[in-house]
Write a protein that holds these residues in place. Structure first.
Motif, PDB file in Angstrom:
ATOM      1  N   VAL A  33      -6.986 -10.486   2.813  1.00  0.00           N
ATOM      2  CA  VAL A  33      -6.075  -9.351   3.002  1.00  0.00           C
ATOM      3  C   VAL A  33      -6.819  -8.043   2.721  1.00  0.00           C
ATOM      4  CG1 VAL A  33      -4.029  -8.167   2.111  1.00  0.00           C
ATOM      5  CG2 VAL A  33      -3.940 -10.626   2.576  1.00  0.00           C
ATOM      6  N   LYS A  34      -7.581  -8.014   1.635  1.00  0.00           N
ATOM      7  CA  LYS A  34      -8.335  -6.805   1.281  1.00  0.00           C
ATOM      8  C   LYS A  34      -9.341  -6.445   2.376  1.00  0.00           C
ATOM      9  CE  LYS A  34      -8.071  -7.459  -3.750  1.00  0.00           C
ATOM     10  NZ  LYS A  34      -8.855  -7.775  -4.981  1.00  0.00           N
ATOM     11  N   LEU A  35     -10.036  -7.450   2.910  1.00  0.00           N
ATOM     12  CA  LEU A  35     -11.056  -7.201   3.923  1.00  0.00           C
ATOM     13  C   LEU A  35     -10.463  -6.705   5.240  1.00  0.00           C
ATOM     14  CD1 LEU A  35     -13.585 -10.165   3.510  1.00  0.00           C
ATOM     15  CD2 LEU A  35     -14.053  -7.740   3.190  1.00  0.00           C
ATOM     16  N   ASN A  36      -9.238  -7.130   5.536  1.00  0.00           N
ATOM     17  CA  ASN A  36      -8.631  -6.825   6.830  1.00  0.00           C
ATOM     18  C   ASN A  36      -7.475  -5.836   6.740  1.00  0.00           C
ATOM     19  OD1 ASN A  36      -9.949  -8.816   8.908  1.00  0.00           O
ATOM     20  ND2 ASN A  36      -9.566 -10.039   7.082  1.00  0.00           N
ATOM     21  N   ILE A  37      -7.350  -5.168   5.597  1.00  0.00           N
ATOM     22  CA  ILE A  37      -6.250  -4.225   5.405  1.00  0.00           C
ATOM     23  C   ILE A  37      -6.311  -3.067   6.408  1.00  0.00           C
ATOM     24  CG2 ILE A  37      -7.430  -2.732   3.737  1.00  0.00           C
ATOM     25  CD1 ILE A  37      -3.753  -3.875   3.526  1.00  0.00           C
ATOM     26  N   GLY A  38      -7.503  -2.792   6.933  1.00  0.00           N
ATOM     27  CA  GLY A  38      -7.646  -1.724   7.924  1.00  0.00           C
ATOM     28  C   GLY A  38      -6.822  -1.981   9.179  1.00  0.00           C
ATOM     29  N   LEU A  39      -6.672  -3.252   9.555  1.00  0.00           N
ATOM     30  CA  LEU A  39      -5.843  -3.597  10.716  1.00  0.00           C
ATOM     31  C   LEU A  39      -4.400  -3.185  10.474  1.00  0.00           C
ATOM     32  CD1 LEU A  39      -7.179  -7.200  11.479  1.00  0.00           C
ATOM     33  CD2 LEU A  39      -7.748  -5.081  12.684  1.00  0.00           C
ATOM     34  N   VAL A  40      -3.938  -3.396   9.240  1.00  0.00           N
ATOM     35  CA  VAL A  40      -2.563  -3.042   8.884  1.00  0.00           C
ATOM     36  C   VAL A  40      -2.404  -1.526   8.859  1.00  0.00           C
ATOM     37  CG1 VAL A  40      -0.735  -3.284   7.162  1.00  0.00           C
ATOM     38  CG2 VAL A  40      -2.368  -5.157   7.518  1.00  0.00           C
ATOM     39  N   ARG A  41      -3.360  -0.828   8.254  1.00  0.00           N
ATOM     40  CA  ARG A  41      -3.280   0.642   8.155  1.00  0.00           C
ATOM     41  C   ARG A  41      -3.213   1.275   9.548  1.00  0.00           C
ATOM     42  NH1 ARG A  41      -7.615   0.501   3.769  1.00  0.00           N
ATOM     43  NH2 ARG A  41      -6.465   0.564   1.810  1.00  0.00           N
ATOM     44  N   LYS A  42      -4.015   0.764  10.457  1.00  0.00           N
ATOM     45  CA  LYS A  42      -4.035   1.313  11.820  1.00  0.00           C
ATOM     46  C   LYS A  42      -2.678   1.141  12.487  1.00  0.00           C
ATOM     47  CE  LYS A  42      -6.575   1.076  16.176  1.00  0.00           C
ATOM     48  NZ  LYS A  42      -7.701   0.432  16.906  1.00  0.00           N
ATOM     49  N   GLU A  43      -2.073  -0.025  12.326  1.00  0.00           N
ATOM     50  CA  GLU A  43      -0.763  -0.275  12.941  1.00  0.00           C
ATOM     51  C   GLU A  43       0.321   0.555  12.265  1.00  0.00           C
ATOM     52  OE1 GLU A  43       1.280  -1.725  16.014  1.00  0.00           O
ATOM     53  OE2 GLU A  43      -0.829  -2.165  15.624  1.00  0.00           O
ATOM     54  N   VAL A  44       0.231   0.717  10.942  1.00  0.00           N
ATOM     55  CA  VAL A  44       1.211   1.525  10.212  1.00  0.00           C
ATOM     56  C   VAL A  44       1.184   2.965  10.693  1.00  0.00           C
ATOM     57  CG1 VAL A  44       1.729   2.543   7.957  1.00  0.00           C
ATOM     58  CG2 VAL A  44       1.332   0.084   8.154  1.00  0.00           C
ATOM     59  N   HIS A  45       0.001   3.529  10.863  1.00  0.00           N
ATOM     60  CA  HIS A  45      -0.115   4.921  11.332  1.00  0.00           C
ATOM     61  C   HIS A  45       0.504   5.087  12.714  1.00  0.00           C
ATOM     62  CE1 HIS A  45      -2.247   6.869   8.097  1.00  0.00           C
ATOM     63  NE2 HIS A  45      -3.133   5.893   8.052  1.00  0.00           N
ATOM     64  N   HIS A  46       0.408   4.048  13.526  1.00  0.00           N
ATOM     65  CA  HIS A  46       1.003   4.106  14.869  1.00  0.00           C
ATOM     66  C   HIS A  46       2.514   4.276  14.793  1.00  0.00           C
ATOM     67  CE1 HIS A  46       1.748   3.195  19.093  1.00  0.00           C
ATOM     68  NE2 HIS A  46       2.673   2.343  18.685  1.00  0.00           N
ATOM     69  N   TRP A  47       3.142   3.572  13.842  1.00  0.00           N
ATOM     70  CA  TRP A  47       4.613   3.579  13.766  1.00  0.00           C
ATOM     71  C   TRP A  47       5.168   4.637  12.828  1.00  0.00           C
ATOM     72  CZ3 TRP A  47       7.405   1.054  17.194  1.00  0.00           C
ATOM     73  CH2 TRP A  47       6.832  -0.025  17.874  1.00  0.00           C
ATOM     74  N   LEU A  48       4.332   5.183  11.966  1.00  0.00           N
ATOM     75  CA  LEU A  48       4.809   6.064  10.889  1.00  0.00           C
ATOM     76  C   LEU A  48       5.604   7.257  11.404  1.00  0.00           C
ATOM     77  CD1 LEU A  48       4.760   6.284   7.825  1.00  0.00           C
ATOM     78  CD2 LEU A  48       2.678   7.650   8.023  1.00  0.00           C
ATOM     79  N   HIS A  49       5.175   7.850  12.500  1.00  0.00           N
ATOM     80  CA  HIS A  49       5.830   9.051  13.002  1.00  0.00           C
ATOM     81  C   HIS A  49       6.943   8.736  14.002  1.00  0.00           C
ATOM     82  CE1 HIS A  49       2.858  11.356  10.894  1.00  0.00           C
ATOM     83  NE2 HIS A  49       1.873  10.752  11.548  1.00  0.00           N
ATOM     84  N   GLN A  50       7.238   7.451  14.167  1.00  0.00           N
ATOM     85  CA  GLN A  50       8.314   7.049  15.064  1.00  0.00           C
ATOM     86  C   GLN A  50       9.522   6.511  14.307  1.00  0.00           C
ATOM     87  OE1 GLN A  50       7.160   4.863  18.618  1.00  0.00           O
ATOM     88  NE2 GLN A  50       5.019   5.148  18.093  1.00  0.00           N
ATOM     89  N   CYS A  51       9.472   6.595  12.980  1.00  0.00           N
ATOM     90  CA  CYS A  51      10.578   6.087  12.173  1.00  0.00           C
ATOM     91  C   CYS A  51      10.664   6.889  10.886  1.00  0.00           C
ATOM     92  CB  CYS A  51      10.372   4.599  11.861  1.00  0.00           C
ATOM     93  SG  CYS A  51       8.960   4.277  10.764  1.00  0.00           S
TER      94      CYS A  51
END
Length: 256
Positions: A33-51
Motif C-alpha cells: 500500500v505504501k509503495l503504490n499510494i501514488g496510484l490512489v493520490r492520482k485518482e483522488v486528485h481527479h475526483w476531488l474537485h468534482q465532489c
C-alpha cells in the motif's frame, strides 16, 4: 521522480507482490500500500474537485480499492499492477461518492458535449449499422477519445446507480442489473440497500473468474473488450461469462 527511482520502486513492488501471492500477510500488504499510494493520490486528485468530500476521506476509500487489487492481483497473467489496480481504486471512490453525494459537479461544456453525443451516436449507428465505438464518437465530437471517456464516466456517476443501466451483449443485445431484482418497484431507482446486500452475497458465491468479470463490467464500468484485455482472455469468453454469471445471479436472487 527519476526514471531510475521509478524502476526501483516498480521492481520492489513486484517482488513484494510475488511474496504476498506466495504467503499473504498484513505486513506485506501494508508495504505494498505504501509503495503504490501514488496510484490512489492520482485518482483522488481527479475526483476531488468534482465532489464535496475531503481529500483524506477519498484517500482512505481509494486505499480500500488498492488493497482489493493487491489481494486479487495474479502475476501469472502478465498485467502491470498499476493498470490492474486503477479500476479497483476508481471503483471504490465512485461507489463511495454514489452513496455520499446526490450529484457530482460536471463542467458545463462536458454536459453540452454529452447532449451532442446522443445525436452523434444515433447518426453513427444508422450510418455504420452498429453501435459506434468511443473513438468514433470522440472523432465526431472533435475531442480526444480519453476526454470522451471521462465525460461518459462523469455523467454516468452524476446520479445513483440505476437498475436500468445497460450492459451490451454482442449476441443478445443489452441486459441490465434490474433483471436480477424481483420487485419491479425498484426499477429506475437507486438499488435498495437490501438488494445491494443480496447482490453482493450472490456475487461472492460465484466462481472466482466469473465474479471478477462481472465486477469489472458492472461495478468498475469497463467494457467487455477492456475486461478481456485486462484479464488476458477473449471477448467471446467475457461475453459468455457475463451471460452465465447473470443467469446464476438471477437464479440465486429470485430463488428460481
Amino acid at each position: 521522480m527519476s526514471t531510475r527511482v521509478k524502476n526501483d520502486l516498480k521492481t520492489e513492488s513486484l517482488e513484494l507482490l510475488r511474496d504476498y501471492q506466495n504467503a499473504p500477510s498484513n505486513e506485506l500488504r501494508n508495504e505494498l500500500v505504501k509503495l503504490n499510494i501514488g496510484l490512489v493520490r492520482k485518482e483522488v486528485h481527479h475526483w476531488l474537485h468534482q465532489c464535496t468530500e475531503s481529500y483524506d476521506d477519498l484517500l482512505q476509500v481509494g486505499c480500500i480499492g488498492l488493497i482489493r487489487a493487491i489481494e486479487r492481483f495474479d502475476m501469472s497473467k502478465g498485467n502491470a499492477f498499476s493498470s490492474f489496480a486503477i479500476p479497483y481504486i476508481r471503483g471504490e471512490i465512485q461507489h463511495y461518492l454514489r452513496d455520499k453525494s446526490p450529484s457530482v459537479r460536471i463542467p458545463r461544456h462536458w454536459l453540452t458535449l454529452e447532449r451532442q453525443s446522443t445525436v452523434v451516436a444515433k447518426e453513427l449507428q444508422v450510418r455504420l449499422n452498429r453501435n459506434p465505438t468511443d473513438a468514433e464518437v470522440a472523432a465526431a465530437l472533435d475531442i480526444p477519445v480519453g476526454e470522451w471517456q471521462e465525460i461518459k464516466l462523469a455523467c454516468r456517476n452524476r446520479a445513483p446507480l440505476s437498475l436500468d443501466a445497460p450492459v451490451q451483449d454482442d449476441e443478445e443485445g443489452a441486459t441490465c442489473l434490474g433483471e436480477l431484482v424481483p420487485d419491479n418497484r425498484y426499477r429506475s431507482f437507486q438499488l435498495a440497500q437490501e438488494d445491494q446486500i443480496r447482490l453482493q452475497q450472490a456475487l461472492s458465491k460465484l466462481e472466482e473468474r466469473t465474479r471478477e468479470i462481472l465486477e469489472f463490467v458492472f461495478l468498475y464500468d469497463l467494457t467487455q473488450k477492456e475486461t478481456a484485455e485486462r484479464l488476458g482472455i477473449s471477448a467471446v469468453t467475457v461475453s459468455r461469462r457475463v451471460k452465465k454469471g447473470l443467469d446464476l445471479l438471477k437464479e440465486m436472487m429470485t430463488g428460481g
